[in-house]
Enzyme design. Structure first.
Site, PDB file in Angstrom:
ATOM      1  N   GLU A  37      26.544   4.787  21.293  1.00 41.06           N
ATOM      2  CA  GLU A  37      26.971   3.390  21.422  1.00 41.06           C
ATOM      3  C   GLU A  37      25.825   2.494  21.847  1.00 41.06           C
ATOM      4  OE1 GLU A  37      30.544   5.999  21.779  1.00 41.06           O
ATOM      5  OE2 GLU A  37      28.552   5.966  22.719  1.00 41.06           O
ATOM      6  N   HIS A  60      40.136   7.756  28.088  1.00 39.44           N
ATOM      7  CA  HIS A  60      40.545   7.264  26.771  1.00 39.44           C
ATOM      8  C   HIS A  60      41.804   6.394  26.851  1.00 39.44           C
ATOM      9  CE1 HIS A  60      38.103  10.813  25.776  1.00 39.44           C
ATOM     10  NE2 HIS A  60      37.923  10.293  24.576  1.00 39.44           N
TER      11      HIS A  60
END
Length: 342
Positions: free
Chosen positions: A64, A133
């Protein structure tokens, strides 16, 4: 001739908006993990690779920091990248690129270098995906100057807001809730699947929407919690309580005027937020009303949110702490009963 109604999921509406902007400008491209052949884990880029090819729809390595940092550079050079951070929980590994680069680029350059990029990312729990998550983290991004932070509650808004985000000169954090995406394996709130016009249109990134009128109390939600508020409003109606529901749409900028107008009418406020309780969107909404000095409250405002604990892995524990319509109904009933005894 009246346009034929067609209902889309948020995922399909987002993909359609991106494709229209890509057709309109070669400067628009998409990057992220599994966004090419797979079409995105949450379906946001489905079909784009077939139409635009791998030069403009780029699957990236699992870094990322690398691809979001690259997007900042592309935006500085005049392109309009759309990048996907698969789960908002992963922001920690690329926060320097998001906040010290993207958010501050225009400010540090005196406005001569803008950062027209969109970072789209999934939020929300309820799936037993545990603490890395399942978060929402709205307030984390809304707190940072230089970023626009938005989240749609339905497909119509998702398409229009994505189009507006791509053409905006500022970096936009475009959050989408897993419970609203329309992916079969996730389950979807059916109310989020709405009519979406075929052509290009935009929805403002700075304007809340009043989605249900009422006179007794204002419920303020965003993304998934808009639907929680609407379900609660329907249950409250059976008790003779008329709840007004506001869909924030945007966290930054925050449409304080719409909130104040509604609470000024109802005299009562409950914020429904699935981010952490402390220092969150709910607190900002309550502060907005309290600091205005123009709203007469008939009851102390309250907020329903996620408690200040990591998200549990066990589904029974997780669902016990998530906001839901029953909690809203109980809170509203208690607020109005207390008001009646004042």
């Amino acid at each position: 001739m009246q346009e034929k109604k067609r209902k889309l999921t948020i995922a399909k509406a987002m993909a359609e908006a991106i494709s229209l902007e890509m057709r309109g400008s070669d400067d628009v491209l998409v990057m992220g993990e599994d966004i090419g052949k797979l079409g995105g884990v949450f379906g946001n880029t489905l079909g784009l690779l077939d139409e635009f090819g791998p030069e403009r729809v780029r699957d990236t390595p699992i870094s990322e920091t690398a691809f979001i940092g690259t997007a900042v550079g592309m935006a500085a050079a005049g392109m309009r990248p759309v990048v996907e951070l698969m789960f908002v929980d992963f922001f920690g590994v690329c926060m320097d690129s998001i906040y010290n680069l993207a958010a501050k680029q225009s400010y540090f350059s005196g406005g001569s270098v803008t950062c027209p990029m969109v970072l789209m990312t999934s939020v929300g729990g309820g799936y037993g995906d545990a603490g890395q998550h399942s978060q929402t983290l709205y307030a984390t991004f809304g707190h940072l100057p230089g970023l626009k932070v938005v989240i749609p509650s339905n497909a119509h808004d998702a398409k229009g807001m994505m189009a507006a985000a791509i053409v905006d000169l500022n970096p936009v954090i475009f959050m989408y809730h897993k419970a609203l995406q329309g992916m079969g394996w996730l389950g979807t709130v059916q109310r989020s699947i709405t009519h979406v016009p075929e052509g290009r249109y935009t929805v403002p990134l700075d304007k809340a929407e009043l989605v249900r009128a009422g006179r007794d109390i204002t419920l303020v939600g965003l993304g998934h919690t808009v639907h929680i508020a609407l379900d609660a409003a329907a249950a409250l109606e059976a008790k003779g309580i008329e709840a007004e529901v506001i869909d924030l749409r945007s966290i930054a900028p925050l449409d304080r005027e719409t909130i104040l107008a509604s609470v000024g009418k109802t005299g009562a406020l409950l914020s429904v937020d699935d981010d952490y309780h402390s220092y969150g969107v709910g607190a900002e909404i309550i502060a907005t009303v309290a600091e205005s000095g123009n709203v007469r409250l008939k009851a102390p405002p309250r907020r329903i949110s996620y408690p200040d604990i990591p998200v549990p892995f066990a589904p029974e524990m997780e669902h016990a702490v998530l906001p839901n319509s029953d909690k809203v109904v109980s809170a509203v009933t208690a607020m109005l009963e207390a008001r009646a005894h004042v």
